[in-house]
Design a protein around this motif. Structure first.
Motif, mmCIF file in Angstrom:
data_model
loop_
_atom_site.group_PDB
_atom_site.id
_atom_site.type_symbol
_atom_site.label_atom_id
_atom_site.label_comp_id
_atom_site.label_asym_id
_atom_site.label_seq_id
_atom_site.Cartn_x
_atom_site.Cartn_y
_atom_site.Cartn_z
ATOM 1 N N ALA A 701 1.031 -1.306 0.260
ATOM 2 C CA ALA A 701 0.143 0.152 0.150
ATOM 3 C C ALA A 701 0.792 1.391 0.671
ATOM 4 O O ALA A 701 0.414 2.654 -0.750
ATOM 5 C CB ALA A 701 -0.897 -0.311 1.407
ATOM 6 N N GLY A 702 1.530 1.274 0.389
ATOM 7 C CA GLY A 702 2.941 2.768 0.383
ATOM 8 C C GLY A 702 3.379 2.770 -0.149
ATOM 9 O O GLY A 702 3.938 4.022 -1.609
ATOM 10 N N LYS A 703 3.649 1.637 -1.441
ATOM 11 C CA LYS A 703 4.304 1.259 -2.820
ATOM 12 C C LYS A 703 3.601 1.666 -3.991
ATOM 13 O O LYS A 703 3.701 3.072 -4.669
ATOM 14 C CB LYS A 703 5.432 -0.277 -3.137
ATOM 15 C CG LYS A 703 6.254 -0.831 -2.389
ATOM 16 C CD LYS A 703 6.876 -1.533 -2.963
ATOM 17 C CE LYS A 703 8.054 -1.744 -1.644
ATOM 18 N NZ LYS A 703 8.602 -3.838 -2.812
ATOM 19 N N ALA A 704 2.416 1.927 -3.749
ATOM 20 C CA ALA A 704 1.040 1.766 -4.332
ATOM 21 C C ALA A 704 0.516 3.394 -3.916
ATOM 22 O O ALA A 704 0.282 4.264 -5.199
ATOM 23 C CB ALA A 704 -0.240 1.417 -4.212
ATOM 24 N N TRP A 705 1.121 3.970 -2.698
ATOM 25 C CA TRP A 705 0.726 5.704 -3.183
ATOM 26 C C TRP A 705 1.704 6.062 -3.143
ATOM 27 O O TRP A 705 1.747 7.539 -3.070
ATOM 28 C CB TRP A 705 0.867 5.693 -1.092
ATOM 29 C CG TRP A 705 0.748 7.338 -0.745
ATOM 30 C CD1 TRP A 705 -0.316 8.083 -0.754
ATOM 31 C CD2 TRP A 705 2.062 7.925 -0.666
ATOM 32 N NE1 TRP A 705 0.346 9.375 -0.228
ATOM 33 C CE2 TRP A 705 1.698 9.248 0.448
ATOM 34 C CE3 TRP A 705 3.294 7.213 0.670
ATOM 35 C CZ2 TRP A 705 2.132 10.265 0.618
ATOM 36 C CZ3 TRP A 705 3.820 8.065 1.521
ATOM 37 C CH2 TRP A 705 3.211 9.699 1.524
ATOM 38 N N VAL A 706 3.356 6.144 -3.325
ATOM 39 C CA VAL A 706 4.620 6.015 -3.779
ATOM 40 C C VAL A 706 3.798 6.519 -5.780
ATOM 41 O O VAL A 706 4.327 7.372 -5.834
ATOM 42 C CB VAL A 706 6.247 5.879 -3.298
ATOM 43 C CG1 VAL A 706 6.951 6.520 -3.754
ATOM 44 C CG2 VAL A 706 5.614 5.799 -2.029
ATOM 45 N N ARG A 707 3.481 5.845 -6.266
ATOM 46 C CA ARG A 707 3.893 5.827 -7.354
ATOM 47 C C ARG A 707 2.787 6.730 -7.703
ATOM 48 O O ARG A 707 2.903 7.168 -9.431
ATOM 49 C CB ARG A 707 3.260 4.489 -7.807
ATOM 50 C CG ARG A 707 4.421 3.382 -7.904
ATOM 51 C CD ARG A 707 4.098 1.763 -8.345
ATOM 52 N NE ARG A 707 2.782 1.409 -8.324
ATOM 53 C CZ ARG A 707 2.840 0.399 -7.807
ATOM 54 N NH1 ARG A 707 4.168 -0.179 -7.232
ATOM 55 N NH2 ARG A 707 1.914 -0.501 -6.962
ATOM 56 N N HIS A 708 1.172 6.447 -6.735
ATOM 57 C CA HIS A 708 0.577 7.980 -7.445
ATOM 58 C C HIS A 708 1.147 9.213 -7.243
ATOM 59 O O HIS A 708 0.498 9.998 -7.318
ATOM 60 C CB HIS A 708 -0.567 7.339 -6.268
ATOM 61 C CG HIS A 708 -1.771 8.403 -6.404
ATOM 62 N ND1 HIS A 708 -2.772 8.749 -7.217
ATOM 63 C CD2 HIS A 708 -2.468 9.965 -5.533
ATOM 64 C CE1 HIS A 708 -3.529 9.937 -6.995
ATOM 65 N NE2 HIS A 708 -3.061 10.107 -6.035
ATOM 66 N N LEU A 709 1.616 9.248 -5.821
ATOM 67 C CA LEU A 709 2.494 10.289 -5.406
ATOM 68 C C LEU A 709 3.528 11.811 -7.046
ATOM 69 O O LEU A 709 3.664 11.949 -7.382
ATOM 70 C CB LEU A 709 3.460 10.607 -4.602
ATOM 71 C CG LEU A 709 2.675 10.530 -3.100
ATOM 72 C CD1 LEU A 709 3.298 10.216 -1.962
ATOM 73 C CD2 LEU A 709 1.452 11.678 -2.852
ATOM 74 N N VAL A 727 12.662 5.280 3.795
ATOM 75 C CA VAL A 727 11.972 3.877 4.355
ATOM 76 C C VAL A 727 12.659 2.727 3.293
ATOM 77 O O VAL A 727 12.875 1.533 3.986
ATOM 78 C CB VAL A 727 10.264 4.564 3.968
ATOM 79 C CG1 VAL A 727 9.579 3.417 4.410
ATOM 80 C CG2 VAL A 727 9.890 5.325 4.239
ATOM 81 N N GLU A 728 12.392 2.501 2.237
ATOM 82 C CA GLU A 728 12.735 1.042 1.336
ATOM 83 C C GLU A 728 14.353 0.861 1.608
ATOM 84 O O GLU A 728 15.052 -0.142 1.450
ATOM 85 C CB GLU A 728 12.762 1.439 0.065
ATOM 86 C CG GLU A 728 11.221 1.380 -0.123
ATOM 87 C CD GLU A 728 10.795 1.088 -1.913
ATOM 88 O OE1 GLU A 728 11.624 1.609 -2.366
ATOM 89 O OE2 GLU A 728 9.879 0.716 -2.255
ATOM 90 N N ASN A 729 15.436 2.347 1.820
ATOM 91 C CA ASN A 729 16.762 1.897 1.503
ATOM 92 C C ASN A 729 17.135 1.667 3.555
ATOM 93 O O ASN A 729 16.621 1.922 4.111
ATOM 94 C CB ASN A 729 17.423 2.495 1.892
ATOM 95 C CG ASN A 729 18.841 2.634 1.410
ATOM 96 O OD1 ASN A 729 19.331 1.438 1.602
ATOM 97 N ND2 ASN A 729 19.631 3.663 1.160
ATOM 98 N N THR A 730 18.060 0.156 3.649
ATOM 99 C CA THR A 730 18.673 -0.015 4.937
ATOM 100 C C THR A 730 19.061 0.495 5.967
ATOM 101 O O THR A 730 19.166 0.384 6.292
ATOM 102 C CB THR A 730 18.428 -1.421 5.030
ATOM 103 O OG1 THR A 730 19.509 -2.045 3.605
ATOM 104 C CG2 THR A 730 17.210 -2.251 4.272
#
Length: 820
Positions: A701-709, A727-730
């Motif tokens: 859901a977070g990735k879909a929100w990023v694509r929408h942004l 967030v995605e980078n460790t």
């Protein structure tokens, strides 16, 4: 008996003594004046060569000197101090540092009074009887203390009159006097202009307007105090904690303090969930599911199913759509404008980020509470002298009510019992054979305890597998209570077995006994919860593919919470009330059962862990936990006062709160966080319910929100960058973890450094005391050598005189002899 030695120090007065004195308002100036006075006296003694000499009883009697002054009596066998010794003693920090303002003022006026009496008043014995004033014509008190106090008051009023109004009010406000005395001093020090201004009011108002304004201010102040008192009265622990601490000690009090802390944690966890998830979904409800909604039967209060399934209580009720304001077409017809749909609210994104934010806030609060509790309980420095501090410095003299004074008396008495019991336990030291025997018994008890835990774990796993193999239909909803009942029975029965085994160990310290019981109960409950988590995410997800497995997990956690509360009530009823009645009626014993601190605390940790595990699947579980904790507070408080007694062996629970919060943080919260992270990242959500339906994981859901942004435009292009690199980078996660570990390490090093510095300061203080003793002894030895040399000179002069007289006698004898 030896007569006391009388000493006198004749120090001449100088005209500088009668000069203008510094103001007592400035404490530093008064301190400097006292130090200057000491130095002047030491200088005069050094210049004139005055010494402390032993008074010879003269014809005037042993108590008076030739100049008519009284001598100071000294103790028996008192050592004579030389001028150098007096100078060293006067210059010591303990003689010149640490004066309070009241003490400085008192010493200042004592000195002023002595100087005025010494200069202006002749001695009464030097005046004839006819010139002495008669006291018969005056109705006066002949108490010298009252006269001295009146003179000090007069001097204080004169000094206050010379100060500005602000400094005068500040000084009066800081004096340790009553309000009536301060009011009288203020009226006496006011000038006529200030009195006229006070009658007219601060702004030139009439007296009636000033009184009306004061009445309004006092009314508002009283209303505010009443509201604060009402808010304080709503707290369930307002007076109960003081009563429990005074009657049962700090060990039992630590349980209720921990319960109070859990209430605060759940309230903090519930607020963002209500604001961003539950409240929004309740304001914009999703469309009703197809089919009829089941009616309320009453069994839902135990099972959590039925009518409750289609409410905001569970995960499945929340939609996966974007919530926005409804489109209202204009009155003339046409389509909606874009402004009506300009603020979308994504429920999947809000659900995920709100739960994560709530857990992050809880983590920060837990770490802060643990560090604060660590700083409060594990204070740097030793606890030597704590008995004297408790005896002489514990009473609060502001307490005036009888009930409050009784509570404070009970608290001090119980605290002294705990301190003395702790001190007695430290003095005991068992023999080597006794230690070996205890180690063997404790090892056997630990093996039995771990075997019991293993048996309970196997029983829960076997019963959960049996529940999977024989699924329960919708009509048999009551059968879903089987697994929670088995878990609650094991959690209730195993601690009683642990308590019976602990009786064989016979720990000398009750603190160690509680810690051991906490460890055994914690291992049992955490292992059972681990089996249940595997049962929910590892087994149930596969068997409930076409159903909403999130609702099932939420209902399981709800059932465990409700049945845990019921079994807590049954334990309180049969374990405390019924046992007390049997002990008093049948066994004819006056002893009541003790409050089981370890078992009750682990019940609280177990219930809080269930709440954290179920936040993702049932956002209203913190509200249920708050109601449960409030009811447990009242039930345990009533049962404690009626059915329990204070511990037979008092002990000081100084570190209990820190241990409880540490257990709540690391095994409980950390395990719940790992469970939820696994559910968010690795487990596929249900395709028929919830805000994450149709996704491979909740994290998508977070990735879909990023694509929408990214498609929205350049104005929000920084948000995808933040998500991609933070967030995605460790690396940022590792960096934050390293920084956190570095802060913890630095904090530990700072605490160690503070302890080392305190040890060095204590050693320095002891060395300074030894230095003072050494210097005084050296001064005494110098004075003794000087006295011996003076006595030797006198003795040699005496011998010389005797020799001369003998020579003269011999010469006169020889002259008489030869003359004949």
């Amino acid at each position: 008996m030896a007569q006391p030695l009388n000493f006198v120090l004749n120090v001449p007065e100088t005209p500088e003594d009668h000069s203008q004195e510094p103001s007592p308002y400035d404490e530093s100036e008064v301190h400097d004046s006292f130090h200057q006075l000491i130095q002047e006296q030491s200088q005069w003694v050094a210049e004139e060569g005055l010494e402390l000499q032993q008074r010879e009883p003269g014809p005037g009697g042993p108590e008076t000197s030739g100049c008519g002054q009284h001598a100071l009596p000294g103790p028996e066998d008192a050592l004579a101090h030389s001028a150098a010794t007096l100078r060293v003693l006067a210059s010591m920090p303990s003689r010149t540092i640490g004066r309070s303002r009241g003490a400085v003022i008192c010493q200042y006026y004592n000195r002023s009074v002595r100087l005025r009496r010494r200069v202006s008043r002749p001695e009464l014995k030097g005046v004839g009887r006819s010139a002495r004033p008669s006291l018969r014509l005056y109705d006066l008190e002949l108490d010298p203390a009252a006269l001295q106090e009146e003179e000090k008051r007069f001097l204080l009023v004169k000094e206050l009159e010379g100060l500005p109004v602000a400094q005068r009010n500040h000084m009066l406000r800081g004096m340790p006097l009553g309000l009536a005395e301060k009011r009288c001093l203020r009226e006496e020090t006011q000038t006529p202009t200030e009195k006229q201004r006070g009658r007219q009011g601060p702004r030139g108002l009439f007296p009636c307007c000033g009184r009306l304004r004061d009445a309004c201010v006092l009314a508002l102040h009283s209303l505010g105090l009443g509201l604060l008192a009402g808010l304080q009265a709503l707290k369930p622990w307002r007076h109960a904690l003081k009563q429990i601490g005074g009657q049962f000690g700090s060990s039992v009090l630590s349980y209720f303090l921990f319960l109070k802390t859990l209430l605060a944690f759940n309230a903090l966890l519930l607020l963002p969930l209500l604001a961003f998830i539950v409240g929004v979904q309740a304001a914009f409800p999703p469309p009703a599911p197809p089919g009829s909604v089941p009616s309320f039967m009453g069994l839902e209060l135990l099972t959590g199913g039925g009518r409750f399934t289609h409410t905001v209580l569970y995960y499945g009720y929340y939609s996966n759509s974007t919530v926005s304001q409804p489109c209202v077409p204009p009155p003339g017809g046409g389509q909606c404008s874009r402004e009506a749909d300009s603020l979308p609210y994504s429920m999947p994104l809000a659900y995920l980020f709100t739960v994560g934010l709530a857990f992050f806030i809880t983590c920060i609060t837990l770490v802060y509470s643990m560090s604060h509790s660590f700083g409060e309980s594990y204070r740097v420095g030793s606890t030597s002298g704590v008995h004297a501090v408790t005896v002489f410095c514990s009473w609060d003299h502001k307490v005036t009510q009888r009930r409050a004074s009784r509570l404070q008396h009970d608290n001090i008495r119980t605290h002294l019992k705990e301190l003395l019991a702790e001190w007695q336990r430290r003095r005991g030291s068992p023999s080597a054979c006794g230690q070996l025997r205890r180690v063997a018994v404790r090892g056997l008890v630990w093996l039995l305890s771990l075997g019991t835990t293993l048996g309970c774990t196997v029983a829960v796993y076997a019963f959960s597998e049996l529940m999977i193999k024989s699924p329960v239909s919708v009509e048999q909803e009551g059968a879903l209570l089987a697994l929670p009942v088995v878990v609650c029975l094991l959690n209730l029965g195993a601690p009683y077995l642990f308590r019976c085994l602990a009786a064989l160990e016979r720990h000398d310290s009750p603190v160690l006994e509680v810690y051991v019981a906490v460890c055994r109960n914690l291992i049992l409950k955490m292992v059972i919860l681990g089996i249940l988590c595997y049962h929910w995410l590892g087994r149930r997800v596969g068997t409930l593919k076409d159903q909403c497995w999130e609702n099932f997990v939420g209902q399981e956690l709800y059932r465990l919470m409700v049945l845990d509360f019921i079994f807590v009530l049954l334990d309180t009823l049969f374990g405390e009330l019924v046992w007390r009645l049997i002990s008093e009626k049948q066994l004819k014993r006056r002893e009541k059962p003790e409050f089981d601190i370890a078992g009750n605390v682990l019940e609280l940790i177990y219930g809080q862990t269930l709440t954290w595990l179920g936040v993702l699947f049932s956002p209203l579980l913190p509200a249920i936990q708050i109601v449960k904790l409030l009811l447990i507070f009242y039930v345990k408080k009533t049962s404690l006062r009626a059915n329990c007694q204070a511990p037979r062996r008092p002990w000081l629970a100084s570190h209990m709160s820190t241990v409880f919060i540490s257990l709540l943080c690391f095994p409980s919260f950390l395990g719940a966080a790992v469970f939820l992270c696994f559910a968010v990242w690795r487990v596929k959500p249900s395709s028929t319910c919830g805000p994450f339906r149709g996704l491979n994981s909740m994290y998508e859901a977070g990735k879909a929100w990023v694509r929408h942004l990214e498609e929205a435009g350049p104005r929000v292009s920084w948000l995808p960058w933040v998500h991609r690199y933070l967030v995605e980078n460790t690396f940022p996660i590792y960096l934050v973890s390293a920084l956190l570990l570095a802060v913890i390490y630095l904090h530990i090093q700072v605490v160690k450094g503070q302890r080392r510095v305190i040890c060095l300061l204590k050693e320095q203080i002891s060395n300074e005391g030894e230095d003072k003793v050494f210097l005084i002894n050296k001064l005494h030895s110098v004075y003794d050598r000087k006295e011996r040399s003076r006595r030797g000179e006198v003795w040699r002069e005496k011998e010389t005189r005797e020799e001369r007289s003998a020579r003269r006698g011999r010469s006169s004898w020889a002259l008489r002899h030869f003359s004949f």
